[in-house]
Design a protein around this motif. Structure first.
Motif, short mmCIF file in Angstrom:
data_model
loop_
_atom_site.label_atom_id
_atom_site.label_comp_id
_atom_site.label_asym_id
_atom_site.label_seq_id
_atom_site.Cartn_x
_atom_site.Cartn_y
_atom_site.Cartn_z
N HIS A 20 64.02 40.75 15.04
CA HIS A 20 64.46 41.26 16.34
C HIS A 20 65.91 41.73 16.27
N ILE A 21 66.77 40.97 15.61
CA ILE A 21 68.18 41.36 15.53
C ILE A 21 68.38 42.51 14.55
N GLY A 27 66.59 46.82 18.69
CA GLY A 27 67.63 45.81 18.80
C GLY A 27 69.02 46.32 18.49
N HIS A 30 72.18 44.86 20.29
CA HIS A 30 72.71 43.58 19.80
C HIS A 30 73.49 43.76 18.50
N PHE A 125 67.28 38.41 25.17
CA PHE A 125 66.34 37.93 24.14
C PHE A 125 65.15 37.22 24.78
#
Length: 199
Positions: A20-21, A27, A30, A125
């Motif tokens: 995800h990051i 993403g 982030h 998130f």
């Protein structure tokens, strides 16, 4: 067998957090925030960066847990706007910040940015994590694994950034201040576009 299933589940959620990051398509906001946090530092400042990343993780872990467990509920559209706002504020603050010295001791305002803005990012998130968990009631181990995966992903982003900064500043002799200004200005510009799109 139960232990094997638990390890498999931990690996699954750790991987989801990491991916995800590192998902530069979904993403990237982030990633931009982590880059904005680290823009004033070089590879020799690794201890300060480790504190920053950990502070960010602590912040987003708190709200990620609270929101995923539905203890706290915040409007998703508001959070989607606040995330680029945190990026913009952090990047603009870099433009007015004096050079950080490697041997400089004491508390730095970036640590506050990391914790406070981490709280906001954690709420972002949580929407993703809730969608994955569905109606699963036993989510503490999943939360831990997901957070550790996010932390690992952030460390990868930081390592790539520091390597690139080392190449530019220490090897190619690009002026450190110029590098900070160009990077922070670019991040601030992207954040402004994101804010406009999410209004």
């Amino acid at each position: 067998m139960v232990q094997l299933c638990a390890m498999s589940e931990f690996s699954l959620y750790f991987g989801l957090g990491k991916d995800h990051i590192l998902d530069y398509v979904n993403g990237y906001d982030h990633i931009l925030f982590v880059l904005a946090l680290c823009a004033v530092y070089l590879i020799r400042d690794w201890k300060k960066i480790l504190i920053l990343v950990t502070a960010f993780t602590i912040g987003h872990s708190i709200t990620l847990a609270l929101a995923t467990l539905k203890i706290v509920t915040v409007n998703a559209q508001l959070i989607e706007f606040l995330i680029p706002l945190t990026i913009f504020i952090t990047a603009v603050s870099n433009l007015f910040k004096k050079e950080v010295l490697s041997n400089e001791k004491g508390f730095q305002v970036n640590y506050l940015f990391a914790v406070f803005f981490g709280l906001i990012h954690g709420l972002g998130f949580s929407n993703y994590l809730r969608a994955i968990l569905g109606k699963d009631q036993s989510i503490l181990s999943q939360l831990l694994a997901f957070n550790l995966g996010l932390e690992f992903g952030q460390i990868i982003v930081v390592a790539i950034f520091l390597s690139f900064s080392f190449l530019l500043v220490d090897f190619l002799k690009v002026n450190r201040r110029d590098w900070k200004l160009v990077l922070s200005s670019a991040i601030a510009g992207i954040a402004l576009i994101l804010m406009k799109d999410r209004l």
